[in-house]
Design a protein around this motif. Structure first.
Motif, PDB file in Angstrom:
ATOM      1  N   SER A  79     -12.735   7.117 -14.863  1.00 28.28           N
ATOM      2  CA  SER A  79     -11.424   7.762 -15.020  1.00 28.28           C
ATOM      3  C   SER A  79     -11.161   8.757 -13.901  1.00 28.28           C
ATOM      4  O   SER A  79     -10.067   8.816 -13.336  1.00 28.28           O
ATOM      5  N   ILE A  80     -12.193   9.540 -13.569  1.00 23.80           N
ATOM      6  CA  ILE A  80     -12.035  10.526 -12.491  1.00 23.80           C
ATOM      7  C   ILE A  80     -11.770   9.823 -11.164  1.00 23.80           C
ATOM      8  O   ILE A  80     -10.891  10.211 -10.403  1.00 23.80           O
ATOM      9  N   LEU A  81     -12.525   8.755 -10.904  1.00 25.30           N
ATOM     10  CA  LEU A  81     -12.320   8.010  -9.656  1.00 25.30           C
ATOM     11  C   LEU A  81     -10.929   7.378  -9.615  1.00 25.30           C
ATOM     12  O   LEU A  81     -10.259   7.415  -8.584  1.00 25.30           O
ATOM     13  N   ALA A  82     -10.503   6.818 -10.735  1.00 24.10           N
ATOM     14  CA  ALA A  82      -9.178   6.185 -10.761  1.00 24.10           C
ATOM     15  C   ALA A  82      -8.086   7.221 -10.556  1.00 24.10           C
ATOM     16  O   ALA A  82      -7.136   7.013  -9.806  1.00 24.10           O
ATOM     17  N   THR A  83      -8.195   8.373 -11.208  1.00 23.48           N
ATOM     18  CA  THR A  83      -7.212   9.434 -11.045  1.00 23.48           C
ATOM     19  C   THR A  83      -7.207   9.946  -9.618  1.00 23.48           C
ATOM     20  O   THR A  83      -6.153  10.166  -9.022  1.00 23.48           O
ATOM     21  N   GLY A  84      -8.399  10.103  -9.037  1.00 21.54           N
ATOM     22  CA  GLY A  84      -8.491  10.560  -7.650  1.00 21.54           C
ATOM     23  C   GLY A  84      -7.836   9.593  -6.697  1.00 21.54           C
ATOM     24  O   GLY A  84      -7.113   9.993  -5.795  1.00 21.54           O
ATOM     25  N   SER A  85      -8.052   8.287  -6.902  1.00 19.15           N
ATOM     26  CA  SER A  85      -7.460   7.317  -5.984  1.00 19.15           C
ATOM     27  C   SER A  85      -5.944   7.262  -6.155  1.00 19.15           C
ATOM     28  O   SER A  85      -5.224   7.058  -5.197  1.00 19.15           O
ATOM     29  N   LEU A  86      -5.456   7.469  -7.385  1.00 15.34           N
ATOM     30  CA  LEU A  86      -4.012   7.479  -7.573  1.00 15.34           C
ATOM     31  C   LEU A  86      -3.377   8.681  -6.903  1.00 15.34           C
ATOM     32  O   LEU A  86      -2.324   8.593  -6.291  1.00 15.34           O
ATOM     33  N   SER A  87      -4.072   9.854  -7.012  1.00 13.36           N
ATOM     34  CA  SER A  87      -3.478  11.020  -6.370  1.00 13.36           C
ATOM     35  C   SER A  87      -3.515  10.885  -4.860  1.00 13.36           C
ATOM     36  O   SER A  87      -2.636  11.348  -4.173  1.00 13.36           O
ATOM     37  N   LEU A  88      -4.544  10.206  -4.318  1.00 13.99           N
ATOM     38  CA  LEU A  88      -4.580   9.968  -2.883  1.00 13.99           C
ATOM     39  C   LEU A  88      -3.438   9.058  -2.462  1.00 13.99           C
ATOM     40  O   LEU A  88      -2.850   9.246  -1.405  1.00 13.99           O
ATOM     41  N   ALA A  89      -3.131   8.065  -3.319  1.00 12.44           N
ATOM     42  CA  ALA A  89      -2.044   7.159  -2.988  1.00 12.44           C
ATOM     43  C   ALA A  89      -0.726   7.913  -2.929  1.00 12.44           C
ATOM     44  O   ALA A  89       0.166   7.550  -2.176  1.00 12.44           O
ATOM     45  N   GLY A  90      -0.591   8.984  -3.703  1.00 13.94           N
ATOM     46  CA  GLY A  90       0.627   9.751  -3.693  1.00 13.94           C
ATOM     47  C   GLY A  90       0.712  10.714  -2.524  1.00 13.94           C
ATOM     48  O   GLY A  90       1.772  11.197  -2.197  1.00 13.94           O
ATOM     49  N   ASP A  91      -0.423  11.006  -1.890  1.00 10.31           N
ATOM     50  CA  ASP A  91      -0.411  11.885  -0.731  1.00 10.31           C
ATOM     51  C   ASP A  91       0.186  11.162   0.459  1.00 10.31           C
ATOM     52  O   ASP A  91      -0.087   9.995   0.696  1.00 10.31           O
ATOM     53  N   MET A  92       0.930  11.884   1.212  1.00  9.74           N
ATOM     54  CA  MET A  92       1.577  11.293   2.376  1.00  9.74           C
ATOM     55  C   MET A  92       0.777  11.644   3.630  1.00  9.74           C
ATOM     56  O   MET A  92       0.470  12.810   3.862  1.00  9.74           O
ATOM     57  N   PRO A  93       0.444  10.658   4.456  1.00  8.72           N
ATOM     58  CA  PRO A  93      -0.282  10.977   5.693  1.00  8.72           C
ATOM     59  C   PRO A  93       0.648  11.662   6.696  1.00  8.72           C
ATOM     60  O   PRO A  93       1.823  11.336   6.781  1.00  8.72           O
ATOM     61  N   GLU A  94       0.095  12.619   7.419  1.00 15.60           N
ATOM     62  CA  GLU A  94       0.871  13.307   8.462  1.00 15.60           C
ATOM     63  C   GLU A  94       1.088  12.384   9.663  1.00 15.60           C
ATOM     64  O   GLU A  94       2.116  12.413  10.285  1.00 15.60           O
ATOM     65  N   GLN A  95       0.060  11.588   9.954  1.00 14.38           N
ATOM     66  CA  GLN A  95       0.125  10.691  11.100  1.00 14.38           C
ATOM     67  C   GLN A  95      -0.479   9.350  10.712  1.00 14.38           C
ATOM     68  O   GLN A  95      -1.427   9.291   9.941  1.00 14.38           O
ATOM     69  N   VAL A  96       0.066   8.285  11.247  1.00 12.82           N
ATOM     70  CA  VAL A  96      -0.413   6.938  10.964  1.00 12.82           C
ATOM     71  C   VAL A  96      -0.693   6.244  12.290  1.00 12.82           C
ATOM     72  O   VAL A  96       0.112   6.335  13.217  1.00 12.82           O
ATOM     73  N   SER A  97      -1.828   5.582  12.386  1.00 13.91           N
ATOM     74  CA  SER A  97      -2.150   4.811  13.584  1.00 13.91           C
ATOM     75  C   SER A  97      -1.685   3.379  13.392  1.00 13.91           C
ATOM     76  O   SER A  97      -2.117   2.708  12.462  1.00 13.91           O
ATOM     77  N   LEU A  98      -0.785   2.954  14.256  1.00  8.08           N
ATOM     78  CA  LEU A  98      -0.315   1.562  14.228  1.00  8.08           C
ATOM     79  C   LEU A  98      -1.084   0.824  15.309  1.00  8.08           C
ATOM     80  O   LEU A  98      -0.657   0.770  16.458  1.00  8.08           O
ATOM     81  N   ASP A  99      -2.229   0.316  14.934  1.00  7.54           N
ATOM     82  CA  ASP A  99      -3.110  -0.280  15.944  1.00  7.54           C
ATOM     83  C   ASP A  99      -3.625  -1.658  15.533  1.00  7.54           C
ATOM     84  O   ASP A  99      -4.709  -2.058  15.904  1.00  7.54           O
ATOM     85  N   THR A 100      -2.816  -2.352  14.781  1.00  9.99           N
ATOM     86  CA  THR A 100      -3.224  -3.679  14.335  1.00  9.99           C
ATOM     87  C   THR A 100      -3.118  -4.708  15.449  1.00  9.99           C
ATOM     88  O   THR A 100      -3.912  -5.627  15.527  1.00  9.99           O
ATOM     89  N   MET A 101      -2.156  -4.528  16.331  1.00 12.92           N
ATOM     90  CA  MET A 101      -1.911  -5.528  17.375  1.00 12.92           C
ATOM     91  C   MET A 101      -2.107  -4.896  18.745  1.00 12.92           C
ATOM     92  O   MET A 101      -1.162  -4.694  19.487  1.00 12.92           O
ATOM     93  N   VAL A 102      -3.319  -4.569  19.103  1.00  6.04           N
ATOM     94  CA  VAL A 102      -3.562  -3.801  20.318  1.00  6.04           C
ATOM     95  C   VAL A 102      -4.067  -4.639  21.492  1.00  6.04           C
ATOM     96  O   VAL A 102      -4.520  -4.090  22.478  1.00  6.04           O
ATOM     97  N   LYS A 103      -3.953  -5.925  21.426  1.00  6.82           N
ATOM     98  CA  LYS A 103      -4.443  -6.730  22.541  1.00  6.82           C
ATOM     99  C   LYS A 103      -3.607  -6.490  23.807  1.00  6.82           C
ATOM    100  O   LYS A 103      -4.138  -6.299  24.875  1.00  6.82           O
ATOM    101  N   TYR A 104      -2.301  -6.465  23.676  1.00  2.00           N
ATOM    102  CA  TYR A 104      -1.437  -6.346  24.851  1.00  2.00           C
ATOM    103  C   TYR A 104      -0.843  -4.948  25.050  1.00  2.00           C
ATOM    104  O   TYR A 104      -0.384  -4.619  26.123  1.00  2.00           O
ATOM    105  N   PHE A 105      -0.799  -4.163  23.994  1.00  5.88           N
ATOM    106  CA  PHE A 105      -0.262  -2.800  24.085  1.00  5.88           C
ATOM    107  C   PHE A 105      -1.183  -1.861  23.317  1.00  5.88           C
ATOM    108  O   PHE A 105      -1.759  -2.237  22.308  1.00  5.88           O
ATOM    109  N   SER A 106      -1.275  -0.628  23.794  1.00  3.70           N
ATOM    110  CA  SER A 106      -2.107   0.347  23.089  1.00  3.70           C
ATOM    111  C   SER A 106      -1.486   0.655  21.723  1.00  3.70           C
ATOM    112  O   SER A 106      -0.300   0.428  21.514  1.00  3.70           O
ATOM    113  N   GLY A 107      -2.315   1.194  20.851  1.00  5.99           N
ATOM    114  CA  GLY A 107      -1.829   1.554  19.524  1.00  5.99           C
ATOM    115  C   GLY A 107      -0.816   2.698  19.602  1.00  5.99           C
ATOM    116  O   GLY A 107      -0.725   3.391  20.611  1.00  5.99           O
TER     117      GLY A 107
END
Length: 175
Positions: free
Chosen positions: A15-43
């Motif tokens: 229960s504690i782990l599930a609650t913790g993961s839900l609250s993390l899902a509600g947290d908003m990241p300040e910065q996100v790395s978009l680096d899925t397609m980095v072969k031709y362009f940097s992230g």
């Protein structure tokens, strides 16, 4: 530890782990790395916090997944009352290579295809990013946000000289 105490402890821990993961899902990241397609362009280091201040609503980019509802007319007909989900990253729903044989075969096997027109990851990044940047006078040059890698330079022939087209003008006596 007897079995009953072990069971109660296990349930509390889950229960504690599930609650913790839900609250993390509600947290908003300040910065996100978009680096899925980095072969031709940097992230791209995406300033999520700054963009949330500019945007009208989370659903503008995340559609109906954040639980804020949607205003997108394409989503509203089915997702008016949809609950939010834990995964809200673009790549959670949009694939990197929508035209790969693997993806097309997997799509063909799907019996219920409600999102058959769902664009790939590169398309959604550019539709969302470039569209807003054009509207809000943000940068729109490719390498303003992500510089080319050596593989990208090779693909786009970055070392090539500009083509001299003056001979065409002279041939046809164009001015």
């Amino acid at each position: 530890m007897n079995a009953k105490l072990f069971g109660v402890t296990l349930i509390m821990a889950v229960s504690i782990l599930a609650t913790g993961s839900l609250s993390l899902a509600g947290d908003m990241p300040e910065q996100v790395s978009l680096d899925t397609m980095v072969k031709y362009f940097s992230g791209v280091k995406f300033d999520h916090a700054m963009h949330t201040e500019l945007g009208e609503d989370c659903s503008h980019c995340h559609h109906h997944t954040t639980g804020t509802g949607t205003t997108d007319s394409r989503c509203v007909s089915c997702h008016t009352d949809s609950d939010g989900v834990a995964n809200v990253a673009c790549r959670d729903c949009h694939v990197v290579d929508p035209f790969s044989a693997e993806h097309l075969n997997q799509k063909a096997l799907s019996r219920y295809q409600f999102h058959i027109d769902k664009p790939g990851l590169k398309a959604v990044y550019h539709w969302n990013c470039v569209g807003c940047h054009e509207t809000m006078n943000g940068p729109t040059g490719c390498q303003t946000c992500h510089t080319r890698t050596p593989d990208g330079d090779a693909l786009f022939h970055a070392d090539a000289s500009p083509v001299d087209t003056n001979w065409v003008k002279q041939l046809f006596d164009l001015k």
